[in-house]
Design a protein around this motif. Structure first.
Motif, PDB file in Angstrom:
ATOM      1  N   LEU A   1     -30.408 -30.987  -7.330  1.00 49.56           N
ATOM      2  CA  LEU A   1     -31.854 -31.037  -7.110  1.00 49.56           C
ATOM      3  C   LEU A   1     -32.161 -32.054  -6.008  1.00 49.56           C
ATOM      4  N   PRO A   2     -33.315 -31.917  -5.303  1.00 52.31           N
ATOM      5  CA  PRO A   2     -34.313 -30.856  -5.445  1.00 52.31           C
ATOM      6  C   PRO A   2     -33.798 -29.527  -4.909  1.00 52.31           C
ATOM      7  N   TYR A   3     -34.457 -28.456  -5.333  1.00 55.40           N
ATOM      8  CA  TYR A   3     -34.006 -27.098  -5.047  1.00 55.40           C
ATOM      9  C   TYR A   3     -34.250 -26.756  -3.581  1.00 55.40           C
ATOM     10  N   ASP A   4     -33.202 -26.861  -2.782  1.00 60.49           N
ATOM     11  CA  ASP A   4     -33.225 -26.483  -1.374  1.00 60.49           C
ATOM     12  C   ASP A   4     -31.965 -25.693  -1.075  1.00 60.49           C
ATOM     13  N   ARG A   5     -32.007 -24.886  -0.024  1.00 62.74           N
ATOM     14  CA  ARG A   5     -30.890 -24.009   0.314  1.00 62.74           C
ATOM     15  C   ARG A   5     -29.585 -24.792   0.475  1.00 62.74           C
ATOM     16  N   ALA A   6     -29.677 -26.014   1.005  1.00 68.13           N
ATOM     17  CA  ALA A   6     -28.475 -26.798   1.283  1.00 68.13           C
ATOM     18  C   ALA A   6     -27.692 -27.148   0.024  1.00 68.13           C
ATOM     19  N   VAL A   7     -28.340 -27.132  -1.138  1.00 66.60           N
ATOM     20  CA  VAL A   7     -27.645 -27.468  -2.380  1.00 66.60           C
ATOM     21  C   VAL A   7     -27.517 -26.240  -3.278  1.00 66.60           C
ATOM     22  N   THR A   8     -27.425 -25.064  -2.651  1.00 69.36           N
ATOM     23  CA  THR A   8     -27.140 -23.825  -3.375  1.00 69.36           C
ATOM     24  C   THR A   8     -25.921 -23.174  -2.745  1.00 69.36           C
ATOM     25  N   THR A   9     -25.414 -22.145  -3.390  1.00 66.48           N
ATOM     26  CA  THR A   9     -24.268 -21.438  -2.817  1.00 66.48           C
ATOM     27  C   THR A   9     -24.679 -20.519  -1.676  1.00 66.48           C
ATOM     28  N   MET A  10     -25.968 -20.546  -1.288  1.00 68.18           N
ATOM     29  CA  MET A  10     -26.420 -19.854  -0.071  1.00 68.18           C
ATOM     30  C   MET A  10     -26.241 -20.730   1.161  1.00 68.18           C
ATOM     31  N   SER A  11     -25.788 -21.956   0.990  1.00 68.94           N
ATOM     32  CA  SER A  11     -25.683 -22.875   2.124  1.00 68.94           C
ATOM     33  C   SER A  11     -24.683 -22.387   3.168  1.00 68.94           C
ATOM     34  N   ASP A  12     -23.753 -21.517   2.784  1.00 73.02           N
ATOM     35  CA  ASP A  12     -22.764 -20.995   3.729  1.00 73.02           C
ATOM     36  C   ASP A  12     -23.327 -19.921   4.646  1.00 73.02           C
ATOM     37  N   PHE A  13     -24.555 -19.453   4.377  1.00 75.07           N
ATOM     38  CA  PHE A  13     -25.125 -18.350   5.141  1.00 75.07           C
ATOM     39  C   PHE A  13     -26.263 -18.869   6.025  1.00 75.07           C
TER      40      PHE A  13
END
Length: 759
Positions: A142-154
């Motif tokens: 957290l906080p919920y941002d793309r950089a801390v999700t598994t979408m960060s590679d895209f």
């Protein structure tokens, strides 16, 4: 002009909340900014007092449907600067405060339409917006941002980046935003090793395999699923062999609500759950038995609707498919598979196709299961679509680790006054599930910035969860607290309904380690969050063979009749034929000589015994098979009562004599099953009413796995209300052992608060 800090807490990240705030402020002509922080959403507003009041009152009205506002705190602050517009600021991450994390959300109707009309998302299977898509399964911090999700590679393409930055777009700050040019993609691998990357070809291949009677392993939101045509008996048999699940009912995905409604007697409440954004599996009554190979011995069927784009595409590509089996991709009893390599190792030799995608699943979750009890769909298995929604607790839960129970395992961590219950894990005696437990705990600790200060576990010394809790507490030099199993069941319901003071607690399950070192499970307690008194319980029965008796209900049938009749017990003739006289004599000797025959007051064991006597099930091939099928046998029977002693309602001898007598007289076994349920509910109601008068209490909480019996629960709730009592049945936390961690935490929090008061 004044400056206000408005702090909004709840489920307000990952659901399009900030864009709604932006539009509201812009429409009202107000200036300032809104930002995500790790403990919610912060709005800095430059406004008059009257404008501020209108703005705050409008917040719940403009919030997205999936959002939940729990609290709004407003503070007037000094004006250090002025703002000439309203904007969305970058997220802020400070301290250990946290906000709520959204569960995964089924694809929304607008995204389904966008797949047809947006050129860059034509047929794109991973389409999402601020109203739908993956959340918990991809979030790492957290906080919920793309950089801390598994979408960060895209990396976003120019078109997606412009949508992400456009406040008028539904994908404004939608963190998993993607399209055909820049997002994840599917890969198909067939049994011959050939690979396919074109999505339309992949869908066509899957549809062809399913209609041809094949089996497919498909990567879903929270892990792999196994799929086959639900109306093809040979395909289902093969899927069962792949999974190692030979008897337990399977869940079925229908192509749409209308097709499901043609097969099922869906109530309004079941329809609401079935079509909700959570998309759980809903247990509903079948109109007719179309395919016994799905749920032999049951009148109910677990059903769900499509929740990913690929599900819709499969049904469109295969018009002849009405419904498909969708079940967890694993070997029965092990955790759902999430790693692509493991999926290929496990399924390649056994299925026709393995279909994966190149986005990592960080948090694995199974499909959730709900059933309607007493007019509400309540969770039986709490996972996708529900986890990690928290529960509020009356006392601080900060730093408490609650490790839960054994068979239907979930753990919980405490933050401030919230209880964060994990997803369904499974039976912890399995090594793979214990690994899943540890993996998920590690993820929860990271995501929710959790720092443990104590551990709480069950009294049972042999539970894997207890052993883990003891080891964890020792390694981290933390205090360890132990909570009696049924006290935890009761406290979980108290936590859900914010109940303080004392209540009566009716706890009906199969197993719970008691203070007297026997096995409890049919209990009436007087309890608060911090203490309890055992008021009454079902009579103890020997469990010949210990835990084996829970797997072999015929042993409990012998125990029940031997305890009442001795050597002259009137066992039904067909029972003796099925089990064998020698085995029955051996069990009788074990009971007489007290060899490996622990005592149990468990309600589940009584249901096991009656199920075996009626020929429903002599062996539990999966958890609670016999009691579940006993309930199904009672379907449609009249709710007549056997006599019982009103002065001693828990004297089950009356009930047993009546069941045996009617068996000997050839009364239809469905009628006996119905009378057993009705009488058992009436006996317990009479006992609760009697104790309520003596204890001067009117609130009754109900919990325990046996209360997943819809026939029993609906009758009990009605009887208790008719007697002038106020019953509470869990509606958010499962009443089975998956809710134990919630109760453990509520009890430990109460103990810690009492200790602080005494200092």
């Amino acid at each position: 002009m004044n400056h206000y800090h408005i702090h909004v807490r709840g489920l307000v990240q990952g659901v399009g909340f900030r864009p709604c705030i932006y539009r509201l402020a812009t429409e009202m002509g107000l200036h300032g900014y809104v930002e995500n922080s790790n403990d919610g959403v912060l709005i800095v507003l430059q406004a008059t007092d009257e404008e501020k009041e209108h703005f705050v009152q409008a917040l719940p009205l403009v919030a997205p449907a999936v959002a939940t506002i729990e609290r709004i705190d407003v503070e007037e602050c000094p004006a250090n600067c002025t703002y000439d517009r309203f904007e969305i600021a970058s997220s802020r991450s400070e301290g250990d405060e946290i906000t709520r994390v959204s569960p995964d959300i089924a694809i929304c109707p607008e995204c389904l339409q966008d797949r047809r009309r947006q050129p860059h998302r034509k047929d794109y299977p991973f389409i999402n917006c601020t109203h739908c898509g993956p959340r918990f399964t991809i979030i790492q911090a957290l906080p919920y941002d793309r950089a801390v999700t598994t979408m960060s590679d895209f990396a976003l393409c120019d078109t997606c980046r412009s949508e992400y930055a456009d406040v008028t777009d539904r994908r404004f700050h939608a963190q998993p935003i993607a399209c055909n040019r820049c997002g994840p993609a599917y890969t198909l691998c067939d049994s011959g090793g050939a690979r396919e990357h074109d999505y339309r070809h992949i869908v066509s291949r899957i549809a062809s395999v399913l209609t041809g009677g094949g089996v497919v392993a498909l990567k879903s939101l929270g892990g792999y699923n196994l799929l086959c045509d639900a109306d093809n008996e040979q395909a289902v048999t093969r899927l069962r062999e792949v999974k190692g699940r030979y008897a337990k009912p399977l869940a079925v995905m229908y192509r749409d609500e209308a097709t499901a409604a043609a097969d099922l007697d869906l109530t309004d409440e079941e329809r609401r759950a079935l079509t909700s954004w959570r998309r759980p599996i809903v247990l509903s009554h079948e109109r007719a038995r179309h395919a016994r190979w799905l749920n032999d011995g049951y009148h109910s069927l677990g059903v769900l609707l499509p929740y990913m784009a690929i599900h819709y595409d499969l049904f469109e590509a295969a018009p002849s498919l009405r419904r498909i089996v969708v079940t967890s991709g694993n070997r029965s009893g092990n955790p759902i598979v999430i790693a692509d390599g493991e999926a290929h190792d496990l399924f390649d030799p056994q299925v026709d196709l393995v279909v994966s995608y190149n986005r990592e699943i960080y948090n694995r979750v199974d499909d959730s299961v709900v059933c309607e009890y007493d007019g509400l769909c309540r969770p039986v298995r709490r996972a996708r679509g529900y986890t990690p929604e928290p529960l509020h607790n009356l006392q601080s839960t900060e730093g408490i680790v609650a490790v839960g129970a054994e068979q239907v395992s979930s753990f919980a961590v405490g933050k401030h006054d919230d209880i964060l219950l994990s997803q369904y894990v499974g039976e912890l005696s399995r090594r793979g599930n214990l690994g899943f437990f540890e993996e998920s705990f590690s993820h929860f600790a990271r995501i929710f910035r959790f720092r443990p200060r104590c551990v709480v576990c069950d009294l049972h010394p042999d539970y894997a969860a207890t052993v883990w809790g003891e080891r964890y507490a020792a390694e981290h030099q933390l205090p360890l607290y132990r909570v009696q199993h049924h006290h935890a069941h009761a406290a979980a319901v108290m936590a859900e309904y914010d109940l303080a003071g004392e209540v009566l607690a009716l706890c009906l399950d199969g197993t719970g380690y008691g203070d007297d070192c026997t096995i409890w499970g049919g209990e009436l307690l007087r309890c608060s969050r911090s203490r309890y008194t055992r008021l009454s319980h079902q009579p103890y029965l020997p469990m010949p063979g210990g835990d084996v008796a829970a797997r072999e209900p015929w042993r409990m049938a012998v125990s029940l009749l031997y305890s009442l009749y001795g050597e002259s017990m009137p066992l039904p003739h067909d029972f003796v034929e099925r089990i064998g006289a020698d085995r029955i004599r051996l069990v009788c000797r074990m009971i007489a000589r007290r060899i490996n025959t622990p005592l149990s007051s468990g309600a589940g064991r009584l249901f096991d015994a009656v199920a075996s006597l009626l020929g429903v099930a002599d062996f539990n091939r999966y958890q609670a098979e016999a009691p579940q099928k006993l309930e199904q046998l009672a379907e449609g029977s009249a709710e007549r009562l056997y006599p019982f002693d009103p002065d001693n309602p828990l004297d089950i001898s009356w009930l047993v004599v009546a069941v045996v007598d009617e068996l000997n007289r050839g009364i239809p076994r469905s009628e006996i099953a119905g009378a057993f349920h009705a009488t058992y509910a009436a006996m317990w109601c009479a006992e609760v009413v009697r104790q309520a008068a003596q204890q001067k209490l009117s609130r009754v909480v109900l919990s325990g796995g046996v209360l997943q019996n819809k026939r029993l629960v609906d009758r009990l709730m009605n009887l208790l209300r008719q007697a002038g009592l106020q019953p509470y049945l869990p509606a958010v936390v499962p009443c089975n052992d998956a809710g134990i961690a919630v109760g453990q935490m509520a009890v430990a929090a109460a103990w810690l608060e009492e200790r602080e008061r005494k200092r």
